[in-house]
Design an enzyme around this catalytic site. Structure first.
Site, mmCIF file in Angstrom:
data_model
loop_
_atom_site.group_PDB
_atom_site.id
_atom_site.type_symbol
_atom_site.label_atom_id
_atom_site.label_comp_id
_atom_site.label_asym_id
_atom_site.label_seq_id
_atom_site.Cartn_x
_atom_site.Cartn_y
_atom_site.Cartn_z
ATOM 1 N N LYS A 31 55.672 68.421 -27.656
ATOM 2 C CA LYS A 31 56.895 67.621 -27.616
ATOM 3 C C LYS A 31 56.716 66.448 -26.651
ATOM 4 O O LYS A 31 55.802 66.464 -25.811
ATOM 5 C CB LYS A 31 58.070 68.501 -27.178
ATOM 6 C CG LYS A 31 57.912 69.065 -25.761
ATOM 7 C CD LYS A 31 58.953 70.117 -25.439
ATOM 8 C CE LYS A 31 58.793 70.623 -24.012
ATOM 9 N NZ LYS A 31 59.701 71.751 -23.723
ATOM 10 N N TYR A 262 60.666 44.230 -1.655
ATOM 11 C CA TYR A 262 62.085 43.952 -1.452
ATOM 12 C C TYR A 262 62.593 44.579 -0.154
ATOM 13 O O TYR A 262 62.174 45.658 0.242
ATOM 14 C CB TYR A 262 62.899 44.509 -2.619
ATOM 15 C CG TYR A 262 62.624 43.849 -3.943
ATOM 16 C CD1 TYR A 262 62.929 42.500 -4.157
ATOM 17 C CD2 TYR A 262 62.054 44.563 -4.986
ATOM 18 C CE1 TYR A 262 62.679 41.898 -5.379
ATOM 19 C CE2 TYR A 262 61.808 43.977 -6.217
ATOM 20 C CZ TYR A 262 62.120 42.647 -6.409
ATOM 21 O OH TYR A 262 61.879 42.050 -7.617
#
Ligand SMILES: *Cc1c(COP(=O)(O)O)cnc(C)c1O
Length: 381
Positions: A31, A262
């Protein structure tokens, strides 16, 4: 600029290792694009290594395996409320059934095709996800038997999933095994005779013999990650299949007191070399690992410093001799067990740094990271 190299030989070796312990048939769970490793190449390697079954969550995933020519038995277990089961039945995919509504839809689809659908009835033993519990279970198995007698379905399996298999010895395992045995007794009492009874995932297959039954569904351990973290019950000789690697795309020497990324949330404390990596949170490097994560560069572990951005992050290489284009390993197999030598981090370490599980780290690797598959040393995309 970044690639996830998948060692299919490791996938095959891990399955053989697990099979030697579990001594049951195995279902390779592919999956979520094979936990980010590529569902089709992993499925081929797994079947080649002896996996009897393939497991997926959706019709799209099941049909992609069939479209790629994989003809091994497949079980698919999450369905839309308006699922068109004719597609799974026509592709000879076993359908997990958790409710009377789903059973009715499967029976209707089988009738439209004029064939018998293979179903595996799911009991809920404690997860409260899909599966039937309480009074719903006797009702489900009774109706399933009726439809089986009429020929519209064949009940090939009865199965469930545990809540705490990754905590070996947890009392819930014994309780849920009992609940499952009772569900099985009710199913047999209703006249069903499923050939495939299964409960175990990777962790249960490795440590809980009473859960092994006819088949174990193997995800994480096949991809080479020990399911118990660092504090687990020993090692099982698994080898991580995925190496996430990239390159230094920009370099600068900066003085002490230089802000990075940042904020800046990080300011250099000494003159140092900053190396830019073209990988960020869009590629799966979780921002929650900020301030804790390391990568392998120039033969050392170097820290990621400052905020991880969407597409890039900054590595503090100190005074190491680093050149533009140098390889960087974000995670990989890591050190050999017992080896005193340092090595690249593992996905399990990234999971700890990010406060999550290795499954999320592996499935979080973004689509712009190229997958490169190694089979016996040769690379194929
Ligand atoms: C994902 C999944 C598995 C595989 O679990 P691992 O812990 O990765 O081995 C097994 N069964 C079900 C129902 C699953 O959803």
């Amino acid at each position: 600029m970044a690639e996830a190299v998948i060692d299919l030989g490791a996938i095959a070796a891990n399955l053989r290792t697990i099979a030697a312990t579990a001594r049951t048939a195995l279902m390779a769970v592919v999956k979520a694009d094979g936990f980010g490793h590529g569902a089709v190449p992993v499925a081929r390697a797994a079947v080649g290594a002896g996996a009897r079954w393939l497991g997926v969550t959706s019709t799209a995933e099941a049909l992609a395996l069939r479209a790629a020519g994989l003809d091994a038995p497949v079980l698919s277990w999450l369905h839309r409320p308006d699922e068109d089961f004719t597609r799974l039945i026509a592709a000879d995919v076993d359908i997990a059934v958790s409710s009377l509504t789903q059973l009715g839809a499967v029976v209707g689809a089988a009738a439209r095709l004029g064939v018998s659908a293979a179903v595996q009835l799911k009991a809920d033993v404690g997860l409260s996800r899909n599966g039937a519990r309480g009074d719903d279970w006797p009702e489900l198995v009774t109706w399933a038997r009726k439809h089986e007698a009429e020929g519209s379905i064949q009940v090939r399996g009865v199965w469930s999933h545990l809540t705490n298999a990754d905590v070996p010895g947890c009392p819930s395992i014994e309780r849920q095994v009992s609940t499952f045995r009772e569900a099985l007794r009710i199913a047999r009492g209703a006249g069903l005779d499923p050939e495939l009874v299964h409960l175990a995932n990777s962790a249960a297959a490795l440590t809980a013999p009473q859960t092994r039954l006819d088949l174990c569904r193997i995800g994480l351990a096949m991809y080479g990650v020990e399911p118990f973290g660092a504090t687990g019950p020993g090692r099982f000789g698994l080898r991580p299949a995925m190496t996430l690697r990239s390159q230094v795309v920009h370099l600068k020497r900066v003085p002490a007191g230089t802000g990075v990324s940042y904020g800046p949330d990080h300011v250099t404390s000494r003159p140092t070399t900053l190396a830019l990596l073209p990988l960020g949170y869009a590629d799966g490097l979780s921002r929650t690992a900020e301030g804790r994560a390391w990568v392998w560069l120039a033969g050392r572990r170097c820290p990621i410093v400052g905020r991880i951005a969407m597409d890039q992050c900054v590595v503090d290489a100190g005074d190491l001799p680093v050149a533009l284009g140098d390889p960087v390993v974000v995670f990989g197999p890591g050190a050999e067990p017992g080896s005193p030598d340092p090595a690249e981090p593992t996905a399990a370490e990234w999971a700890r740094w990010a406060g999550t599980n290795p499954h999320e780290v592996l499935t979080g690797i973004g689509t712009r990271v190229a997958r490169v598959h190694l089979r016996g040393g040769a690379a194929t995309s």
